[in-house]
Motif scaffolding. Structure first.
Motif: not given
Ligand SMILES: Nc1nc2c(c(=O)[nH]1)N[C@H]1C(S)=C(S)[C@@H](COP(=O)(O)O)O[C@H]1N2
Ligand SMILES: [Mo]
Length: 248
Positions: A220-247
């Motif tokens: 579990i990682t607590v952050i304040d900026d999701l965009k930069s966090y995703m960019k810091s990952l290798t590969p950068p982020a999970p594949p797109p297609g699922y919307s982040w908010y899925a209420g």
């Protein structure tokens, strides 16, 4: 939430800001989804904003015991990687949840450690974006207890949770992270949570679609900026297609 209320709020925000100013206004109010995955339109952002305004304190539907599904459907089954197989062979005695990021006291918890926190049970539905669903009783401890224990920085905005399957991780904002039904789950239908359904530890986020309820959680990682966090990952982020908010 009724469609008409949602429409009302959506159009209220839209007319207050003027369609082009909507995104700016919504962002200032903290009502924009933090990551858009190409397909987000003004309409999606407005839906997120109106959901957030209306549902911050609402509860996911809870079912009665006789509505528990007889044959819940695991999707898929256990992770195939060797690290997981080793843990499974050892009865998950060495499974660890590492909690870090914007916290005063980073910590590592074993499953017995997590079981020492106050428990919580719910009979809720897992609804897959593909259309199927099932109802089960889940027990665990609210994520908020863990965040309290590590001293979460009040400036933090998102909680990222990751599984032993490297490409499976997700995140929620504080509305869901601190929600009483968001639980770190170690029990299902009165027994230990089976491996197929995410044992030994699963995040349950019953106010959102099934894919937000990531299985085999070990970080579990607590952050304040999701965009930069995703960019810091290798590969950068999970594949797109699922919307982040899925209420739901
Ligand atoms: N680690 C991990 N978590 C996961 C998945 C996965 O493949 N791996 N699938 C997700 C999806 S798309 C759904 S719908 C639910 C399914 O939950 P179930 O396996 O209990 O049916 O788990 C979610 N969590
Ligand atoms: Mo799913």
């Amino acid at each position: 939430m009724s469609i008409s209320r949602r429409k009302l709020i959506t159009s209220a925000i839209a007319s207050a800001a003027g369609v082009t100013g909507v995104a700016v206004a919504a962002d200032r109010l903290g009502l924009l989804p933090p990551v858009s995955q190409a397909l987000y339109t003004v309409g999606d952002s407005l839906t997120y904003a109106s959901q957030r305004l209306l549902t911050n304190h609402t509860m996911a539907r809870e079912f009665s015991r006789d509505q528990i599904s007889k044959v819940p459907f695991p999707n898929p089954t256990a992770p195939k990687n060797d690290a997981f197989k080793k843990h499974e062979a050892a009865g998950f005695a060495d499974w660890k949840l590492v909690v870090s990021g914007m916290v005063a006291r980073p910590a590592t918890f074993s499953i017995p450690d997590i079981k020492k926190f106050p428990g919580s049970s719910q009979i809720t539905q897992v609804a897959c974006e593909e259309g199927w669903s099932y109802v089960a009783e889940w027990s665990g401890t609210p994520l908020s207890h863990i965040l309290d224990a590590v001293g979460m920085d009040p400036k933090a905005r998102y909680v990222v949770y990751s599984s032993i399957e490297k490409d499976w991780w997700d995140s929620v904002d504080m509305s869901d992270a601190l929600h009483p039904q968001t639980i770190l789950t170690y029990g299902m239908n009165g027994a230990e949570i089976p491996v197929g359904h995410g044992g030994p530890l699963r995040m349950r986020v019953p106010r959102q679609l099934g894919y937000k309820s990531v299985k085999f959680i070990n970080q579990i990682t607590v952050i304040d900026d999701l965009k930069s966090y995703m960019k810091s990952l290798t590969p950068p982020a999970p594949p797109p297609g699922y919307s982040w908010y899925a209420g739901i």
